[in-house]
Design an enzyme around this catalytic site. Structure first.
Site, mmCIF file in Angstrom:
data_model
loop_
_atom_site.group_PDB
_atom_site.id
_atom_site.type_symbol
_atom_site.label_atom_id
_atom_site.label_comp_id
_atom_site.label_asym_id
_atom_site.label_seq_id
_atom_site.Cartn_x
_atom_site.Cartn_y
_atom_site.Cartn_z
ATOM 1 N N LYS A 38 26.529 -10.429 37.731
ATOM 2 C CA LYS A 38 25.587 -9.546 37.040
ATOM 3 C C LYS A 38 26.393 -8.379 36.454
ATOM 4 O O LYS A 38 26.660 -7.394 37.114
ATOM 5 C CB LYS A 38 24.517 -9.026 38.011
ATOM 6 C CG LYS A 38 23.159 -8.711 37.356
ATOM 7 C CD LYS A 38 23.195 -7.670 36.250
ATOM 8 C CE LYS A 38 23.415 -6.267 36.782
ATOM 9 N NZ LYS A 38 23.405 -5.250 35.644
ATOM 10 N N CYS A 44 37.259 5.041 38.022
ATOM 11 C CA CYS A 44 37.060 5.531 39.383
ATOM 12 C C CYS A 44 38.356 6.026 39.992
ATOM 13 O O CYS A 44 38.341 6.722 41.015
ATOM 14 C CB CYS A 44 36.439 4.450 40.264
ATOM 15 S SG CYS A 44 37.539 3.050 40.588
ATOM 16 N N PHE A 101 30.168 -0.659 33.894
ATOM 17 C CA PHE A 101 30.464 -0.728 32.465
ATOM 18 C C PHE A 101 31.923 -0.417 32.146
ATOM 19 O O PHE A 101 32.433 -0.814 31.102
ATOM 20 C CB PHE A 101 29.562 0.240 31.681
ATOM 21 C CG PHE A 101 29.840 1.702 31.928
ATOM 22 C CD1 PHE A 101 30.898 2.354 31.310
ATOM 23 C CD2 PHE A 101 29.028 2.442 32.776
ATOM 24 C CE1 PHE A 101 31.154 3.704 31.546
ATOM 25 C CE2 PHE A 101 29.281 3.790 33.014
ATOM 26 C CZ PHE A 101 30.346 4.417 32.393
ATOM 27 N N GLU A 136 24.747 -4.093 31.636
ATOM 28 C CA GLU A 136 24.027 -4.416 30.408
ATOM 29 C C GLU A 136 24.547 -3.621 29.213
ATOM 30 O O GLU A 136 24.166 -3.891 28.073
ATOM 31 C CB GLU A 136 22.525 -4.179 30.592
ATOM 32 C CG GLU A 136 22.112 -2.748 30.863
ATOM 33 C CD GLU A 136 22.178 -2.369 32.325
ATOM 34 O OE1 GLU A 136 21.558 -1.361 32.693
ATOM 35 O OE2 GLU A 136 22.859 -3.076 33.101
ATOM 36 N N SER A 194 28.505 3.731 41.079
ATOM 37 C CA SER A 194 28.343 5.082 41.613
ATOM 38 C C SER A 194 27.972 5.027 43.093
ATOM 39 O O SER A 194 27.436 4.026 43.586
ATOM 40 C CB SER A 194 27.268 5.837 40.842
ATOM 41 O OG SER A 194 25.988 5.274 41.089
ATOM 42 N N GLU A 242 31.327 13.760 40.795
ATOM 43 C CA GLU A 242 32.086 12.931 39.867
ATOM 44 C C GLU A 242 31.505 13.082 38.465
ATOM 45 O O GLU A 242 30.328 12.802 38.236
ATOM 46 C CB GLU A 242 32.034 11.458 40.299
ATOM 47 C CG GLU A 242 32.865 10.548 39.423
ATOM 48 C CD GLU A 242 32.867 9.107 39.897
ATOM 49 O OE1 GLU A 242 33.916 8.461 39.805
ATOM 50 O OE2 GLU A 242 31.806 8.628 40.364
#
Length: 500
Positions: free
Chosen positions: A173, A281, A149, A176, A226, A385
């Protein structure tokens, strides 16, 4: 309520699933749309479309593929503001940061436009008497990308431009949580002249992902997210015979040496720790000052800068805020939980972002810049994280202690050192067990013609994203050894291993 759909075979496709997921404006907490979640059958249909399109696309000349990407690049430049507004409205990052994201994605498109040069292969004459040998870089087939995201434009553009330039077809993909930008990129690809079916977008959750990881027609899987999910993606797709690059989590440290320009280091830390609300990240989440004097001065300057940090909506009339909201209510609450965990574990909470209030923001998902001091490696706020605007100061007494602490961490994505000492910087670059290193550069994200990727549990798979590794990932080498007789020869059967 607007329903965001899929993009299949050159057009938007509403889909048949009755399942949807809400899409929110993080700055207000209001639902702005809903996105259709694909069924397994719908996902397999997207793969079928891409598989059929591969036959013609793989035979399209590299120059023609490159020209389509050149047109796509121009269209993205033309629509940068539109794309940035989509990103800000669904992710929450401030408008200028969203434009920067589009620009960094465009750099990979620019690199992909020159990929014909990297697909030339190699040629050797007379490897044996009258024998020549050469190699060719051929496309794989249908590839898929599963993106996070936090970068709905940049990370997809790390993947599909290189895959398409190499002659593959693609099923994207996206997350969402913010699906509008990849759908718009698909429309721009078609406008640029990409044939129908070559690039497809499937919105979905684990049901769609599991099809992409196991369908025999999928040849390669690219993922950013992740570490637990990256590990699952890598294990599942590899077990089904696919090549995989799966980028996972991070805990990035910045070492501040006693001789560093502290004003420069603090300015860099503010952007690296709190930009995009820490949802990167490559965000610096641990500052490692060497020596008590360095730590005390660093803390003092950070507190002063945090007092000036502006937090608010990503889209405003007038100058941008420094930092926007987090992506969802659930993630905001998770970050707030980490802050409380740090307090419970004994770290000193110097600035508490949970106390930040935003006028007129409704139920926006805001947490202000947060600062901890006296953080130790045993604390969860150091080992895990957080993915939010939380910076920890972990004091060390020496350069060697800083290196040892960072090398002991399970993640090895990015790191930086701020110093005027060339010897210290050189030692750091050699000794640190991290994939991307900055020297007086806080966020050492490589340019598109280099490759992006970490070490240890920040990357699963041998090849990094974009750059030369990206071309290697999306192609496979075929080596041909050939001899052409100079005249008619007597046909002879040979039953021994051919040698030169």
């Amino acid at each position: 309520m607007q329903t965001l759909s899929h993009y299949l075979n050159g057009q938007l496709s509403a889909g048949q699933s009755q399942r949807t997921s809400p899409v929110y404006n993080p700055a207000t907490g209001e639902q702005s749309a809903q996105v259709a979640l694909a069924t397994a059958d719908e996902t397999r249909e997207a793969v079928r479309i891409a598989d059929e399109a591969f036959i013609a696309w793989s035979k399209t000349s590299p120059l023609k593929r490159s020209r389509i990407l050149f047109k796509f690049k121009a269209l993205v430049e033309e629509h940068t503001d539109e794309l940035a507004r989509l990103i800000s409205s669904e992710h929450g990052k401030v408008f200028s940061d969203a434009k920067g994201e589009v620009t960094r994605g465009l750099e990979v498109v620019e690199f992909a436009c020159g990929i014909p040069h990297l697909q030339k292969g190699e040629h050797s004459m007379n490897v044996g008497s009258g024998v020549d040998s050469y190699s060719m870089m051929q496309p794989l087939g249908v590839c898929t990308g599963i993106s996070p995201f936090n970068f709905p434009a940049m990370v997809p553009m790390w993947m599909f431009p290189i895959a398409l330039a190499c002659g593959n077809t693609f099923v994207m993909k996206p997350s969402e949580k913010d699906p509008s930008t990849p759908l718009r990129l698909a429309e721009l690809l078609k406008e640029a002249g990409l044939p129908d079916g070559v690039f497809n977008v499937v919105n979905g959750d684990k049901e769609a992902v599991d099809v992409l990881l196991t369908d025999e027609r999928i040849q390669a899987v690219s993922f950013v997210g992740s570490t637990p999910i990256a590990e699952y993606i890598y294990a599942t797709a590899s077990a089904h015979g696919k090549r995989v690059q799966a980028l996972g989590g991070a805990k990035n440290h910045m070492v501040i040496m006693p001789d560093a320009d502290l004003d420069q280091a603090v300015g860099a830390l503010m952007g690296a720790a709190y930009g995009s609300a820490g949802e990167r990240c490559m965000a610096i989440s641990v500052a490692v000052p060497v020596g008590e004097e360095t730590a005390n001065r660093l803390r003092e300057k950070l507190v002063a800068e945090l007092d000036k940090l502006t937090v608010g909506p990503g889209l405003v009339d007038g100058p941008d805020n420094d930092m926007g909201p987090l992506i969802t209510r659930e993630h905001r609450d998770k970050v707030a939980g980490y802050i409380q965990t740090g307090v419970d574990e004994g770290a000193e909470l110097v600035v508490d972002g949970r106390q930040t209030t935003i006028d007129g923001a409704g139920d926006g998902y805001f947490i202000g810049g947060t600062l901890f001091d006296h953080v130790t490696p045993s604390m969860r706020i150091h080992s895990e994280e957080i993915f939010g605007p939380v910076l920890a100061i972990a004091r060390v007494a020496s350069f060697d202690e800083a290196v040892s602490m960072i090398n002991a961490h399970e993640y090895g994505n990015g790191t930086a050192i701020f110093t005027r000492d060339g010897d210290a910087a050189r030692q750091y670059c050699e000794q640190i067990q991290v994939g991307m290193v900055g020297v007086n550069v806080p966020i050492p994200v490589p340019m598109a013609f280099h490759s992006f990727g970490g070490w240890k549990r920040s990357l699963f798979g041998p090849l990094h994203m974009h750059g030369p590794d990206g071309v290697r990932f999306y192609t496979r080498m075929k080596t041909i050894t050939q001899r052409w007789p100079s005249g008619i020869r007597e046909e002879t059967n040979h039953f021994t291993m051919p040698t030169m």
